[in-house]
Write a protein that holds these residues in place. Sequence first.
Motif, PDB file in Angstrom:
ATOM      1  N   HIS A  55      52.894  41.212  33.431  1.00  0.00           N
ATOM      2  CA  HIS A  55      51.738  40.334  33.244  1.00  0.00           C
ATOM      3  C   HIS A  55      52.274  38.911  33.072  1.00  0.00           C
ATOM      4  O   HIS A  55      53.348  38.725  32.484  1.00  0.00           O
ATOM      5  CB  HIS A  55      50.942  40.763  31.997  1.00  0.00           C
ATOM      6  CG  HIS A  55      49.605  40.092  31.879  1.00  0.00           C
ATOM      7  ND1 HIS A  55      49.446  38.808  31.389  1.00  0.00           N
ATOM      8  CD2 HIS A  55      48.346  40.524  32.185  1.00  0.00           C
ATOM      9  CE1 HIS A  55      48.168  38.475  31.410  1.00  0.00           C
ATOM     10  NE2 HIS A  55      47.479  39.507  31.885  1.00  0.00           N
ATOM     11  N   ARG A 100      42.528  32.152  31.118  1.00  0.00           N
ATOM     12  CA  ARG A 100      42.004  33.392  31.706  1.00  0.00           C
ATOM     13  C   ARG A 100      43.040  34.510  31.628  1.00  0.00           C
ATOM     14  O   ARG A 100      42.709  35.665  31.321  1.00  0.00           O
ATOM     15  CB  ARG A 100      41.591  33.147  33.155  1.00  0.00           C
ATOM     16  CG  ARG A 100      40.342  32.289  33.294  1.00  0.00           C
ATOM     17  CD  ARG A 100      40.144  31.811  34.707  1.00  0.00           C
ATOM     18  NE  ARG A 100      39.017  30.879  34.809  1.00  0.00           N
ATOM     19  CZ  ARG A 100      38.783  30.102  35.862  1.00  0.00           C
ATOM     20  NH1 ARG A 100      39.596  30.147  36.911  1.00  0.00           N
ATOM     21  NH2 ARG A 100      37.757  29.275  35.867  1.00  0.00           N
ATOM     22  N   LYS A 106      43.194  35.684  27.939  1.00  0.00           N
ATOM     23  CA  LYS A 106      42.074  36.544  27.544  1.00  0.00           C
ATOM     24  C   LYS A 106      42.236  37.950  28.107  1.00  0.00           C
ATOM     25  O   LYS A 106      41.965  38.948  27.427  1.00  0.00           O
ATOM     26  CB  LYS A 106      40.757  35.925  28.010  1.00  0.00           C
ATOM     27  CG  LYS A 106      40.359  34.666  27.251  1.00  0.00           C
ATOM     28  CD  LYS A 106      39.052  34.088  27.770  1.00  0.00           C
ATOM     29  CE  LYS A 106      38.645  32.856  26.959  1.00  0.00           C
ATOM     30  NZ  LYS A 106      37.388  32.244  27.479  1.00  0.00           N
ATOM     31  N   HIS A 107      42.717  38.030  29.351  1.00  0.00           N
ATOM     32  CA  HIS A 107      42.966  39.338  29.959  1.00  0.00           C
ATOM     33  C   HIS A 107      44.113  40.050  29.242  1.00  0.00           C
ATOM     34  O   HIS A 107      44.062  41.264  28.997  1.00  0.00           O
ATOM     35  CB  HIS A 107      43.299  39.161  31.445  1.00  0.00           C
ATOM     36  CG  HIS A 107      43.612  40.435  32.153  1.00  0.00           C
ATOM     37  ND1 HIS A 107      44.905  40.820  32.481  1.00  0.00           N
ATOM     38  CD2 HIS A 107      42.807  41.446  32.597  1.00  0.00           C
ATOM     39  CE1 HIS A 107      44.869  41.980  33.098  1.00  0.00           C
ATOM     40  NE2 HIS A 107      43.624  42.388  33.181  1.00  0.00           N
ATOM     41  N   LYS A 167      43.072  41.615  25.897  1.00  0.00           N
ATOM     42  CA  LYS A 167      42.273  42.843  25.986  1.00  0.00           C
ATOM     43  C   LYS A 167      43.144  44.092  26.001  1.00  0.00           C
ATOM     44  O   LYS A 167      42.775  45.133  25.460  1.00  0.00           O
ATOM     45  CB  LYS A 167      41.406  42.814  27.247  1.00  0.00           C
ATOM     46  CG  LYS A 167      40.256  41.824  27.194  1.00  0.00           C
ATOM     47  CD  LYS A 167      39.474  41.865  28.493  1.00  0.00           C
ATOM     48  CE  LYS A 167      38.321  40.872  28.491  1.00  0.00           C
ATOM     49  NZ  LYS A 167      37.585  40.895  29.785  1.00  0.00           N
ATOM     50  N   ASP A 169      43.687  46.218  28.336  1.00  0.00           N
ATOM     51  CA  ASP A 169      42.897  47.358  28.819  1.00  0.00           C
ATOM     52  C   ASP A 169      43.556  48.103  29.985  1.00  0.00           C
ATOM     53  O   ASP A 169      42.960  49.028  30.562  1.00  0.00           O
ATOM     54  CB  ASP A 169      41.494  46.897  29.221  1.00  0.00           C
ATOM     55  CG  ASP A 169      41.520  45.823  30.311  1.00  0.00           C
ATOM     56  OD1 ASP A 169      42.625  45.486  30.803  1.00  0.00           O
ATOM     57  OD2 ASP A 169      40.432  45.315  30.668  1.00  0.00           O
ATOM     58  N   THR A 181      44.208  47.095  32.969  1.00  0.00           N
ATOM     59  CA  THR A 181      43.862  46.648  34.326  1.00  0.00           C
ATOM     60  C   THR A 181      44.869  45.611  34.795  1.00  0.00           C
ATOM     61  O   THR A 181      45.354  44.802  34.009  1.00  0.00           O
ATOM     62  CB  THR A 181      42.450  46.040  34.357  1.00  0.00           C
ATOM     63  OG1 THR A 181      42.399  44.915  33.458  1.00  0.00           O
ATOM     64  CG2 THR A 181      41.418  47.056  33.953  1.00  0.00           C
ATOM     65  N   PHE A 218      46.508  42.266  36.583  1.00  0.00           N
ATOM     66  CA  PHE A 218      46.123  40.862  36.709  1.00  0.00           C
ATOM     67  C   PHE A 218      45.949  40.551  38.194  1.00  0.00           C
ATOM     68  O   PHE A 218      46.857  40.781  38.989  1.00  0.00           O
ATOM     69  CB  PHE A 218      47.199  39.971  36.091  1.00  0.00           C
ATOM     70  CG  PHE A 218      46.879  38.505  36.120  1.00  0.00           C
ATOM     71  CD1 PHE A 218      45.968  37.958  35.231  1.00  0.00           C
ATOM     72  CD2 PHE A 218      47.484  37.663  37.050  1.00  0.00           C
ATOM     73  CE1 PHE A 218      45.667  36.598  35.251  1.00  0.00           C
ATOM     74  CE2 PHE A 218      47.190  36.317  37.081  1.00  0.00           C
ATOM     75  CZ  PHE A 218      46.282  35.779  36.184  1.00  0.00           C
ATOM     76  N   ILE A 234      40.613  37.800  38.260  1.00  0.00           N
ATOM     77  CA  ILE A 234      40.778  37.452  36.849  1.00  0.00           C
ATOM     78  C   ILE A 234      41.268  36.016  36.716  1.00  0.00           C
ATOM     79  O   ILE A 234      40.799  35.265  35.854  1.00  0.00           O
ATOM     80  CB  ILE A 234      41.761  38.422  36.170  1.00  0.00           C
ATOM     81  CG1 ILE A 234      41.143  39.818  36.124  1.00  0.00           C
ATOM     82  CG2 ILE A 234      42.125  37.944  34.766  1.00  0.00           C
ATOM     83  CD1 ILE A 234      42.109  40.904  35.740  1.00  0.00           C
TER      84      ILE A 234
END
Length: 524
Positions: free
Chosen positions: A333, A492, A495-496, A499, A501, A503, A505, A509
Motif C-alpha cells: 500500500h 485518500r 483514509k483507505h 480502514k 478492509d 481491498t 489501492f 480510490i
Amino acid sequence: MKKTDREGENVMQALFDAVNAICGKIQVVSDLFWEFPTNFGWYAAIPIFGNFSLAIILLVGTGIFLTFRFRFVQVRKFKYGLKVLLHSKAATKTGISALAAFLLSTAMRVGPGNILGVTGAISIGGPGALFWMWLSAFFGMSTAFAESTLSQIFKEKRDGQYVGGLPFYGRRLLNNAAWAGVALSVLYIVYAFLCFPAQGFNTISAVGAIANEITGTTIATNSTLYWISFVVLILIAALISFGGIKKVTKVTDLLVPVMAVIYVLTVVVLVVCNFTRIPWFFQAVFGQAFSPDAVFGGAFGTVLSQGIKRGLMSNEAGQGTITMPAAAADANHPCDQGCVQAIGVFLDTIVICTLTGFVVIMGRMWTTDRAAEWFDMGKLDKFLASCGELTGQSGAYQIVTFLVSICFGLFAFTCLIGFMSFTEMCAVRISSRKGFIVLIRLLCLFVISFGVITNIAGMDLGALWDLSDFANILMVYCNLPLQYLGLKYVTRAWKHFEKQDGTPFTSEIAGIDVPVWEEKAGKA
C-alpha cells in the motif's frame, strides 16, 4: 619542478579559485533564501515571530499541519512502520524490498552532515540548537510520510523496475506537463552535482585519517596512498552505480547497518563512561533552547535557525530527495512506505544526530581554557576535540578517532553512491537513451574526481558545504508546493489505509489514474 607540472598546478588552482568565487556569490543568495524576511529590520523587530524565516515557517508549519491532518501518524503508526520493516518481503523483479528502500534512504540521510552539521550548529547556536533539531524532526516525520506516500502513489514502471519520486509526481501534479518532469529532474541532478565534490573529498579524507591513526604519522595528501585511494574510489563508484539500483541496494544493505552500529556503540560507550555529565547535557539543551549562552551570541533566532536548518539538511524531510528510494519499493500500500520513511527521519535525527550532540555538548569545550582554539577549529576537528575531552589524550582517544574516521568515510561513501543512483533515475526521466545515461554517469564521476583531486592538492573545499545550503533550500521551495497540490491524493490513500478492509489501492480510490496500482490490484 618541471614547467608542465607548474602549468598543471596553475590550472588546478585557477579552477579551484573559480569554484570558490562562484560558491561565495551563490552563498549570498542562499542566505537570502534561508533568512528572508528576517533580514528586514521591520520584520525582525516583531516580538518572537520576527525570529522565524519563511523557510522555517514553511518547513515546520507544513510538518505541524500534516501531523494534525494525519492524526499524529509519526506516533500512531511508528510500531506499524517497524512491523513493515521487520516483515519486509524479498525484492521482486520490479521493485526492491521495504527494508532495502529504507536502508538506501538511510545511506543518503546519514552522511558526514550527521557529524559536521550537528557540530557546526551547536558551535554557532549553542546546545539549544539540538532541541530545535528534535522538534523539526518530530514534525518532519509527518512530512516524510506524506511525500513518500505521494511518491508511491505516482511511481511508474520503467524497463521492468519501479521508479518515481519528485520528478515523477511533480509531472503528474502539474497537468502531466513534460517540462515539469524535465525541470525537476535537472534540479535534482544539479543538487547532486553540488553535493558530489564534498562527499568525494570526505571519503578520501577519512581514508587519510584512518592511515594516520594506524601509522601514527601524518601522511601528506599528495602521497601515493591518496592517489591509489582516489583511483579505487572512482572504480568502485563506477562499478556500483553502473550496476543499477539493485546493485546499489546490495551495497547499502551491507554498509548502512555496519556504519550505524559502529557509530552508535562508539558514542554510547563514550556517554556511559561520562554518565555524570548527562544531567548537564539535558540542562544545557533545554535551558539554552530559548535563551542561548552569550558565548554563542545569545540570539534566539540563531539557535532556532541553526537547529532547524541542520535538522533539514540531515533528515531531508520536505526536500523530496528521499522520495526516489521510497518509490522504488514494492509496497502493499502507498502508506506502508510512508510509515517506513517516517522512521528514517527518527533514526537520522533523533538517534544519530543526538549521539553527535551528546559528544559535543558533554565535551563542553567552550567552557575550558581551550575555548578560543576550539571555536577556530574545523567542524570535524571540533568533534574530535570533544571526543578527546571525554576520553583524555590516551589510547582510548586513538581508538575513538579511528572508529569515527571509519564511520565518517562510510557516511560519505554511501551518500556518494546514493546520489549517483538517484541522479541516474532523474536522467531516465529526461531521456532513456543509453548514450545520455552514460554521459550523466561520466559527469558524476568527473565531479566526484574534482572533489578528491582538490583534497589531494591540499585545497580547502569548505565553501561547498555552504553551497549545499542553497541546494537544500532550493529543493524545499520546489517540493513543498507539490506536497500541497498532491495532498488530496495522499489523504485518500490515508483514509483507505486506515480502514484496513483488505481491498487493493486502485485509481478509483486515488481519484486519479495510477497504472502501477491497477496492475498490482489485477494480480492480487
